[in-house]
Scaffold this motif. Structure first.
Motif, PDB file in Angstrom:
ATOM      1  N   PHE A  42       0.853  -1.180   0.000  1.00  0.00           N
ATOM      2  CA  PHE A  42       0.000   0.000   0.000  1.00  0.00           C
ATOM      3  C   PHE A  42       0.894   1.236   0.000  1.00  0.00           C
ATOM      4  O   PHE A  42       1.929   1.253   0.651  1.00  0.00           O
ATOM      5  N   VAL A  85      -8.706   3.640   0.230  1.00  0.00           N
ATOM      6  CA  VAL A  85      -8.823   2.747   1.383  1.00  0.00           C
ATOM      7  C   VAL A  85      -9.997   1.786   1.185  1.00  0.00           C
ATOM      8  O   VAL A  85      -9.876   0.569   1.373  1.00  0.00           O
ATOM      9  N   ALA A 112      -5.258   4.558   6.625  1.00  0.00           N
ATOM     10  CA  ALA A 112      -4.393   3.450   6.198  1.00  0.00           C
ATOM     11  C   ALA A 112      -4.133   2.495   7.363  1.00  0.00           C
ATOM     12  O   ALA A 112      -4.091   1.265   7.189  1.00  0.00           O
ATOM     13  N   CYS A 249      -0.618   9.624  -2.911  1.00  0.00           N
ATOM     14  CA  CYS A 249      -1.082   8.318  -2.403  1.00  0.00           C
ATOM     15  C   CYS A 249      -2.156   7.759  -3.339  1.00  0.00           C
ATOM     16  O   CYS A 249      -1.851   6.989  -4.239  1.00  0.00           O
ATOM     17  N   THR A 306       3.292  12.609   4.042  1.00  0.00           N
ATOM     18  CA  THR A 306       3.069  11.708   5.168  1.00  0.00           C
ATOM     19  C   THR A 306       4.343  11.489   5.987  1.00  0.00           C
ATOM     20  O   THR A 306       4.381  10.625   6.855  1.00  0.00           O
ATOM     21  N   PRO A 340      -3.824  14.254   4.989  1.00  0.00           N
ATOM     22  CA  PRO A 340      -2.440  14.742   4.845  1.00  0.00           C
ATOM     23  C   PRO A 340      -2.295  15.707   3.665  1.00  0.00           C
ATOM     24  O   PRO A 340      -1.575  16.705   3.754  1.00  0.00           O
TER      25      PRO A 340
HETATM   26  S1  SF4 Z   1      -2.617   9.394   2.659  1.00  0.00           S
HETATM   27 FE1  SF4 Z   1      -4.572  10.275   1.988  1.00  0.00          FE
HETATM   28  S2  SF4 Z   1      -5.225   9.069   0.210  1.00  0.00           S
HETATM   29 FE2  SF4 Z   1      -3.643   7.886   1.324  1.00  0.00          FE
HETATM   30  S3  SF4 Z   1      -4.775   6.538   2.678  1.00  0.00           S
HETATM   31 FE3  SF4 Z   1      -4.227   8.370   3.860  1.00  0.00          FE
HETATM   32  S4  SF4 Z   1      -5.989   9.743   3.641  1.00  0.00           S
HETATM   33 FE4  SF4 Z   1      -6.173   8.163   2.045  1.00  0.00          FE
END
Ligand code: SF4
Length: 388
Positions: A42, A85, A112, A249, A306, A340
């Motif tokens: 992921f 997700v 996540a 992401c 992130t 994020p």
């Molecule tokens: S970084 Fe953003 S797109 Fe990726 S799983 Fe987390 S909330 Fe969802």
């Protein structure tokens, strides 16, 4: 499709079918050819070398795009959750993750984290490895912590595959992905310097294919594509030069990327598939490879929404990228409900306004079918840039 029989960049349309097919044809073909196991990774960043060193193929798991209907996953998550997700979980419910023996998630955000738990609880027969990436980038203990975390994850994957990860295995895996990442850096540089020679839709398709294939196959394919693209005799068009951020992401539909380009933009830099090309330079293949991987994440990676690194303010990095690419503007293309990304947008917006760099905010979801509205927004933005 086997990569060996495919021509390079001219075959992008054919690769696109493989990239969008959630039956994962390249992965199934690799499994049948090698008899080895597969780990789904992921985003944003997964230490793919650990799976490769355990004899497995690490494969990017970027949700279902607009390829399947949501029937089960909606009931496992709240409403205001990003698409990737839910659709990744849905893939498991409709048995599309059959070619995957293990899954790897990382501590990038709460959704996540929850996905990893929900996946493990609903599908106990498929191993889930969860990697706790560090939050403190400056503590003297962080390198040792992360190296230890990688050793633990490698042990787990080695138990699944039946191949204990040794030092030479990991060095060799790092070398293989160094080669792929160098090639990705090169193709990005080519697009930045000569965007008329390779479109972002082409570049994206090739990079995405690399997340679905063995680096031993994809690295030469990208090298050949670079050579072919360089030889093209394309004339630059009168387009607005942009840097695109926000899609690090969840990935936007390819049609959306094409729509932005066709609306009059040259995309010179972006953060698509960022975890697969995270490092600014090759990772060392001597010394302790677990520490080398950890050091690369801490000190050798590009900025990432992130990864909370106070030494690398992300807004400053975006301004630097816009300046380095001589961009006329920035497009923020963010996934709906991605916290994020949206947090960063607030910082980006302030910095862009201070630097008087025009920007456009766009939002996407995996399940988009109509691009007219976004196309019109981009065209209006482009016209305002070209005629003012
Ligand atoms: S970084 Fe953003 S797109 Fe990726 S799983 Fe987390 S909330 Fe969802």
């Amino acid at each position: 499709m086997t990569l060996a029989t495919a021509a390079p960049i001219e075959a992008v349309e054919r690769y696109r079918e493989s990239v969008e097919d959630r039956a994962f044809p390249t992965v199934r073909e690799w499994r049948a050819r090698t008899g080895r196991m597969v780990t789904g990774c992921f985003p944003v960043y997964a230490p793919v070398e650990l799976a490769y060193a355990a004899g497995m193929l690490p494969v990017g798991l970027f949700g279902a795009g607009n390829q399947i209907e949501m029937a089960h996953a909606d009931s496992r998550f709240q409403s205001f959750i990003c698409s990737i997700v839910k659709s990744t979980l849905e893939l498991a419910f409709v048995d599309r993750l059959a070619p995957f023996d293990a899954l790897m998630f990382e501590s990038i955000c709460d959704p996540a984290r929850n996905l990893a738990s929900v996946m493990a609880r609903n599908f106990p027969d498929r191993h889930v490895t969860y990697v706790h990436l560090p939050q403190n980038m400056t503590s003297p203990a962080t390198v040792d912590y992360l190296a230890g975390e990688y050793r633990r994850a490698a042990d787990e994957l080695g138990t699944v595959s039946g191949h204990v990860v040794g030092t030479e295995d990991l060095r060799s895996a790092i070398g293989a992905f160094n080669g792929l990442r160098a090639r990705l850096r090169e193709i990005y540089q080519l697009r930045a310097s000569s965007p008329e020679k390779i479109s972002t839709a082409e570049l994206y398709t090739l990079a995405r294919l690399a997340t679905l294939t063995d680096p031993a196959d994809s690295e030469p394919l990208i090298a050949e594509s670079i050579a072919t693209a360089r030889a093209r005799e394309s004339r630059p068009k009168d387009r607005v030069r942009v840097v695109l951020v926000g899609s690090f992401c969840e990935q936007p539909p390819l049609e959306l990327i094409t729509a932005i380009e066709e609306s009059g933009c040259y995309i010179l830099d972006d953060d698509f598939l960022l975890g697969w090309r995270l490092f600014k330079r090759d990772i060392a293949v001597d010394g302790d490879p677990f520490r080398a991987l950890a050091l690369a994440y801490l000190d050798g990676s590009v900025h990432l929404s992130t990864k909370h690194d106070l030494r690398q303010p992300r807004a400053a990095a975006l301004i630097a990228s816009a300046r380095a690419h001589r961009a006329d503007a920035v497009i923020f293309l963010g996934a709906k409900f991605c916290e994020p990304g949206l947090f960063d947008y607030a910082l980006y917006r302030k910095a862009l306004e201070q630097e008087a760099i025009p920007h456009l905010f766009l939002e996407f979801e995996e399940k988009m079918w109509m691009y007219d509205k976004i196309r019109t927004e981009v065209e209006t933005f482009v016209e305002s840039m070209l005629f003012t």
